[in-house]
Design a protein around this motif. Structure first.
Motif, PDB file in Angstrom:
ATOM      1  N   GLU A   6       0.830  -1.208   0.000  1.00  0.00           N
ATOM      2  CA  GLU A   6       0.000   0.000   0.000  1.00  0.00           C
ATOM      3  C   GLU A   6       0.864   1.257   0.000  1.00  0.00           C
ATOM      4  O   GLU A   6       1.653   1.464   0.915  1.00  0.00           O
ATOM      5  N   MET A   7       0.690   2.096  -1.027  1.00  0.00           N
ATOM      6  CA  MET A   7       1.448   3.355  -1.095  1.00  0.00           C
ATOM      7  C   MET A   7       0.795   4.473  -0.300  1.00  0.00           C
ATOM      8  O   MET A   7       1.458   5.451   0.040  1.00  0.00           O
ATOM      9  N   ALA A   8      -0.523   4.372  -0.070  1.00  0.00           N
ATOM     10  CA  ALA A   8      -1.245   5.435   0.651  1.00  0.00           C
ATOM     11  C   ALA A   8      -1.871   4.830   1.897  1.00  0.00           C
ATOM     12  O   ALA A   8      -2.967   4.270   1.851  1.00  0.00           O
ATOM     13  N   LEU A   9      -1.153   4.927   3.000  1.00  0.00           N
ATOM     14  CA  LEU A   9      -1.594   4.311   4.251  1.00  0.00           C
ATOM     15  C   LEU A   9      -2.381   5.297   5.108  1.00  0.00           C
ATOM     16  O   LEU A   9      -2.026   6.480   5.166  1.00  0.00           O
ATOM     17  N   ASP A  10      -3.436   4.800   5.756  1.00  0.00           N
ATOM     18  CA  ASP A  10      -4.184   5.651   6.694  1.00  0.00           C
ATOM     19  C   ASP A  10      -3.368   5.931   7.942  1.00  0.00           C
ATOM     20  O   ASP A  10      -3.340   7.041   8.453  1.00  0.00           O
TER      21      ASP A  10
END
Lengths: 104, 270
Positions: B32-36
């Protein structure tokens, strides 16, 4: 004429969009040494230096409070029991982080 | 036709069209490149042919592997990760090759993972390949210096966040060598078509997309006079961009070495 109106309408839309785009962000991390570091900021990348932050206990009492430093960070001692972090950048710009969700 | 193309063409004649259609891509993969939220993330360094999950090359010990973390207006901070790398064997659909892995504790902002690999000797083509690679992971949605050069010898600087692209968006990048734009740079593009299985250190057999013809496996575009290329993203997932032979006079151990720059994006469906 129609084109000018379109441009005017676009300008209004665009500036409204800019305000919307500036949303507050705050993430907190357990440093593993009984301290917590919260990192504040905004979605457009602007600094949160000076923004107020407070830590509240289960019954709402303020355990500690301060302001984000020049790196938009605030570190405090991990409280015993339940707590909540409130990043307060003004009306509509508040973030609440439950202590139970703060991990390494 | 430049020398590299000519060499690739010659190689293609020997090896057949199936091989000719796919190209080498250095990967720095994490799911995942965009983590919460922040936390420990896995990283796999694999030198492979991503569309076909094909021949995976043996990586040597990287010359450099580091991360540049930037958050908001804070000054970017560089951390060396080379000593954290552990050797693994990555299994493709046709072979297995030496690769590397590590884990990284990510907090908020942009994390630009940068790899300068040891050049790879491509026997079939008779030259070395060195793909300096960058992957940018964001945590929490607060941007950092994703749009600024890290300072790699060859580098693709994204003009849009590689981690926030919807399917159908365009992606633009500027190709640099020693910090200067490369007009007309040749950029190869491949889709990561087989899901990397982190626990197995290999690719899933199932393909996400089927190429109607070999041209679609490896797409080639060219940058403009400012070194800027533009790509419309047709499908969610990971897309790799490799700008090739950016320094035609560059040699390694007395042999021709193709000095490339690689960047990846991860697109999502709306």
């Amino acid at each position: 004429m129609f084109r000018r109106l379109s441009i005017a309408a676009f300008s209004v839309f665009f500036s409204a969009g800019l305000a919307q785009a500036h949303t507050p962000l705050c993430s907190c991390f357990d440093n593993g040494d009984q301290t917590i570091t919260c990192e504040g900021g905004f979605s457009d990348g602007s600094s949160a230096s000076g923004v107020a932050l407070r830590v509240q206990g289960a019954d709402g009492q303020v355990l500690t409070k301060g302001n984000m430093n020049e790196d938009s960070e605030y570190t405090f001692s991990k409280p015993e029991g339940e707590y909540t972090v409130i990043f307060d950048a003004g009306e509509g710009h508040q973030i609440t982080v439950p202590g139970a969700e703060i991990v390494e | 036709m430049n020398k590299l193309l000519a060499a690739a063409f010659t190689g293609a004649m020997v090896l057949g069209s199936a091989v000719a259609a796919s190209a080498h891509f250095q990967m720095i993969y994490t799911p995942e490149m965009a983590l919460d939220k922040g936390g420990k993330i896995p990283l796999k360094l694999v030198f492979t042919h991503p569309f076909e999950a094909g021949h995976t090359m043996d990586m040597g010990t990287p010359e450099q592997f580091f991360v540049v973390r930037s958050r908001g207006e804070n000054a970017p901070k560089k951390t060396d990760l080379l000593k954290t790398l552990k050797p693994i064997t990555w299994t493709s659909l046709t072979n297995s090759g030496k690769a590397w892995e590590t884990t990284y504790q990510a907090r908020g902002g942009d994390h630009a993972f940068c790899l300068i690999p040891e050049p790879y000797w491509e026997e079939g083509d008779g030259f070395y390949i060195k793909q300096n690679t960058k992957v940018i992971v964001n945590v929490g949605g607060e941007p950092g210096a994703w749009h600024e050069p890290v300072g790699l010898p060859t580098e693709i600087v994204p003009l849009a966040k590689p981690y926030d692209r919807w399917t159908g968006n365009v992606f633009q990048g500027q190709v640099l060598v020693n910090g200067k734009p490369v007009p007309g740079a040749e950029v190869e593009i491949e889709y990561l078509n087989h899901k990397p299985l982190l626990d197995k250190n290999g690719f899933a057999k199932e393909a996400a997309a089927e190429a109607p013809q070999d041209s679609f496996v490896l797409q080639t575009i060219f940058a403009d006079e400012n070194g800027v290329f533009t790509f419309g993203i047709p499908k969610a997932g990971w897309w790799g961009f490799a700008a090739l032979d950016l320094d035609p006079e560059y040699t390694y151990k007395g042999k021709k070495c193709s000095r490339d720059a690689v960047v990846w994006l991860q697109a999502k469906d709306m």
